[in-house]
Design a protein around this motif. Structure first.
Motif, PDB file in Angstrom:
ATOM      1  N   ALA A 222       0.827  -1.204   0.000  1.00  0.00           N
ATOM      2  CA  ALA A 222       0.000   0.000   0.000  1.00  0.00           C
ATOM      3  C   ALA A 222       0.862   1.256   0.000  1.00  0.00           C
ATOM      4  N   ALA A 223       1.966   1.224   0.728  1.00  0.00           N
ATOM      5  CA  ALA A 223       2.854   2.391   0.766  1.00  0.00           C
ATOM      6  C   ALA A 223       3.486   2.648  -0.596  1.00  0.00           C
ATOM      7  N   GLU A 224       3.883   1.569  -1.301  1.00  0.00           N
ATOM      8  CA  GLU A 224       4.476   1.722  -2.626  1.00  0.00           C
ATOM      9  C   GLU A 224       3.449   2.249  -3.626  1.00  0.00           C
ATOM     10  N   ILE A 225       2.216   1.772  -3.516  1.00  0.00           N
ATOM     11  CA  ILE A 225       1.156   2.256  -4.408  1.00  0.00           C
ATOM     12  C   ILE A 225       0.896   3.742  -4.159  1.00  0.00           C
ATOM     13  N   ALA A 226       0.805   4.133  -2.889  1.00  0.00           N
ATOM     14  CA  ALA A 226       0.540   5.533  -2.550  1.00  0.00           C
ATOM     15  C   ALA A 226       1.670   6.436  -3.044  1.00  0.00           C
ATOM     16  N   THR A 227       2.908   5.994  -2.895  1.00  0.00           N
ATOM     17  CA  THR A 227       4.055   6.799  -3.350  1.00  0.00           C
ATOM     18  C   THR A 227       4.029   6.970  -4.867  1.00  0.00           C
ATOM     19  N   ALA A 228       3.776   5.874  -5.592  1.00  0.00           N
ATOM     20  CA  ALA A 228       3.762   5.937  -7.058  1.00  0.00           C
ATOM     21  C   ALA A 228       2.632   6.831  -7.563  1.00  0.00           C
ATOM     22  N   LEU A 229       1.449   6.690  -6.990  1.00  0.00           N
ATOM     23  CA  LEU A 229       0.312   7.505  -7.424  1.00  0.00           C
ATOM     24  C   LEU A 229       0.509   8.970  -7.050  1.00  0.00           C
ATOM     25  N   GLY A 230       1.122   9.227  -5.884  1.00  0.00           N
ATOM     26  CA  GLY A 230       1.391  10.611  -5.490  1.00  0.00           C
ATOM     27  C   GLY A 230       2.360  11.292  -6.443  1.00  0.00           C
ATOM     28  N   GLN A 231       3.358  10.539  -6.937  1.00  0.00           N
ATOM     29  CA  GLN A 231       4.297  11.108  -7.902  1.00  0.00           C
ATOM     30  C   GLN A 231       3.653  11.296  -9.269  1.00  0.00           C
ATOM     31  N   ALA A 232       2.767  10.375  -9.655  1.00  0.00           N
ATOM     32  CA  ALA A 232       2.109  10.487 -10.962  1.00  0.00           C
ATOM     33  C   ALA A 232       1.011  11.537 -10.969  1.00  0.00           C
ATOM     34  N   HIS A 233       0.414  11.800  -9.793  1.00  0.00           N
ATOM     35  CA  HIS A 233      -0.679  12.785  -9.695  1.00  0.00           C
ATOM     36  C   HIS A 233      -0.384  13.742  -8.534  1.00  0.00           C
ATOM     37  N   PRO A 234       0.558  14.666  -8.723  1.00  0.00           N
ATOM     38  CA  PRO A 234       0.919  15.575  -7.623  1.00  0.00           C
ATOM     39  C   PRO A 234      -0.207  16.512  -7.201  1.00  0.00           C
ATOM     40  N   ASP A 235      -1.231  16.678  -8.053  1.00  0.00           N
ATOM     41  CA  ASP A 235      -2.336  17.560  -7.706  1.00  0.00           C
ATOM     42  C   ASP A 235      -3.338  16.900  -6.761  1.00  0.00           C
ATOM     43  N   ARG A 236      -3.159  15.611  -6.466  1.00  0.00           N
ATOM     44  CA  ARG A 236      -4.081  14.897  -5.590  1.00  0.00           C
ATOM     45  C   ARG A 236      -3.356  14.469  -4.326  1.00  0.00           C
ATOM     46  N   THR A 237      -4.094  14.522  -3.210  1.00  0.00           N
ATOM     47  CA  THR A 237      -3.533  14.087  -1.926  1.00  0.00           C
ATOM     48  C   THR A 237      -3.871  12.610  -1.721  1.00  0.00           C
ATOM     49  N   ILE A 238      -2.871  11.761  -1.783  1.00  0.00           N
ATOM     50  CA  ILE A 238      -3.082  10.312  -1.688  1.00  0.00           C
ATOM     51  C   ILE A 238      -2.343   9.800  -0.457  1.00  0.00           C
ATOM     52  N   LYS A 239      -3.107   9.294   0.532  1.00  0.00           N
ATOM     53  CA  LYS A 239      -2.541   8.804   1.780  1.00  0.00           C
ATOM     54  C   LYS A 239      -2.428   7.278   1.752  1.00  0.00           C
ATOM     55  N   THR A 240      -1.433   6.773   2.444  1.00  0.00           N
ATOM     56  CA  THR A 240      -1.224   5.320   2.498  1.00  0.00           C
ATOM     57  C   THR A 240      -2.403   4.620   3.159  1.00  0.00           C
ATOM     58  N   THR A 241      -2.940   5.223   4.221  1.00  0.00           N
ATOM     59  CA  THR A 241      -4.069   4.590   4.923  1.00  0.00           C
ATOM     60  C   THR A 241      -5.295   4.492   4.011  1.00  0.00           C
ATOM     61  N   VAL A 242      -5.531   5.525   3.203  1.00  0.00           N
ATOM     62  CA  VAL A 242      -6.674   5.500   2.287  1.00  0.00           C
ATOM     63  C   VAL A 242      -6.457   4.455   1.195  1.00  0.00           C
ATOM     64  N   VAL A 243      -5.228   4.390   0.675  1.00  0.00           N
ATOM     65  CA  VAL A 243      -4.912   3.393  -0.352  1.00  0.00           C
ATOM     66  C   VAL A 243      -5.101   1.982   0.202  1.00  0.00           C
ATOM     67  N   ARG A 244      -4.621   1.744   1.439  1.00  0.00           N
ATOM     68  CA  ARG A 244      -4.752   0.404   2.028  1.00  0.00           C
ATOM     69  C   ARG A 244      -6.226   0.019   2.170  1.00  0.00           C
ATOM     70  N   THR A 245      -7.046   0.943   2.666  1.00  0.00           N
ATOM     71  CA  THR A 245      -8.475   0.637   2.817  1.00  0.00           C
ATOM     72  C   THR A 245      -9.141   0.405   1.465  1.00  0.00           C
ATOM     73  N   THR A 246      -8.775   1.216   0.466  1.00  0.00           N
ATOM     74  CA  THR A 246      -9.379   1.082  -0.865  1.00  0.00           C
ATOM     75  C   THR A 246      -8.993  -0.234  -1.523  1.00  0.00           C
TER      76      THR A 246
END
Length: 218
Positions: free
Chosen positions: A150-174
């Motif tokens: 989940a942390a790796e997914i959140a980091t990758a998505l945050g870099q690909a979409h800097p205009d969006r706030t993507i948290k690891t906890t939200v990614v894990r739940t999703t």
């Protein structure tokens, strides 16, 4: 006297251990509920965004239909009966002239107004093309050749979409929600959890997950 002090010390140690365990469980439960709240807020924002798009499109369609209809004053103008006397006929002409001018001015006001909702609908529709967090996670996992935490997914998505706030906890739940719907698979390596899309082959030695991605013990 020494026996009394010993039993008191043992009782105090037991209470201390019990309180520490209850406090740890309380903290973990707070973290879990916070993650669920973040996920629900993300879903709520997506629904609100869709509602705005649909409302704008509905207004645009409604305004276009209204603008194409003939003005009621213009349609009623020819039905005004002619008056017998010269004074009354003059008054009737002035009334008809006023109604016709009002109808024409009403049409001139309505035509530009119909363009505004269309422009707003186009602008809002362009925003609707932005994918949701669920779609981003599924696309990311599909593109990966090995499981991701989940942390790796959140980091990758945050870099690909800097205009969006993507948290690891939200990614894990999703992503856990995707697992529950059989849209993703969960695997464990020691105390770490990794995710892949359904049917994606898993390598023998996935990368080590960051400490923050280790699952909470509920």
């Amino acid at each position: 006297m020494p026996d009394t002090q010993t039993s008191t010390t043992e009782l105090t140690s037991q209470y201390t251990a019990q309180v520490a365990g209850d406090l740890a469980r309380n903290t973990k439960e707070q973290d879990r509920i916070t993650a669920e709240i973040d996920a629900l807020q993300e879903q709520l924002r997506a629904l609100q965004h869709d509602h705005t798009v649909l409302t704008s499109m509905q207004r645009a369609l409604g305004a276009t239909d209204t603008a194409t209809q003939p003005a009621p004053e213009a349609a009623a103008a020819p039905s005004v009966p002619r008056q017998k006397t010269t004074a009354q006929s003059g008054t009737g002409k002035r009334v008809r002239a006023k109604k016709t001018a009002t109808a024409q001015s009403g049409e001139s006001v309505k035509k530009p107004a119909a363009k505004k909702p269309e422009a707003a609908a186009k602008a809002t529709a362009s925003k609707a093309a932005q994918p949701t967090l669920v779609e981003l996670i599924r696309l990311h996992l599909t593109d990966q050749s090995e499981p991701r935490s989940a942390a790796e997914i959140a980091t990758a998505l945050g870099q690909a979409h800097p205009d969006r706030t993507i948290k690891t906890t939200v990614v894990r739940t999703t992503v856990e929600g995707l697992v529950a719907k059989s849209h993703a698979q969960r695997t464990k390596q020691g105390s770490s959890v990794y995710y892949t899309t359904t049917g994606t082959p898993e390598p023998a030695t996935p990368a080590t997950a960051p400490a923050e991605d280790q699952p909470d013990a509920n």
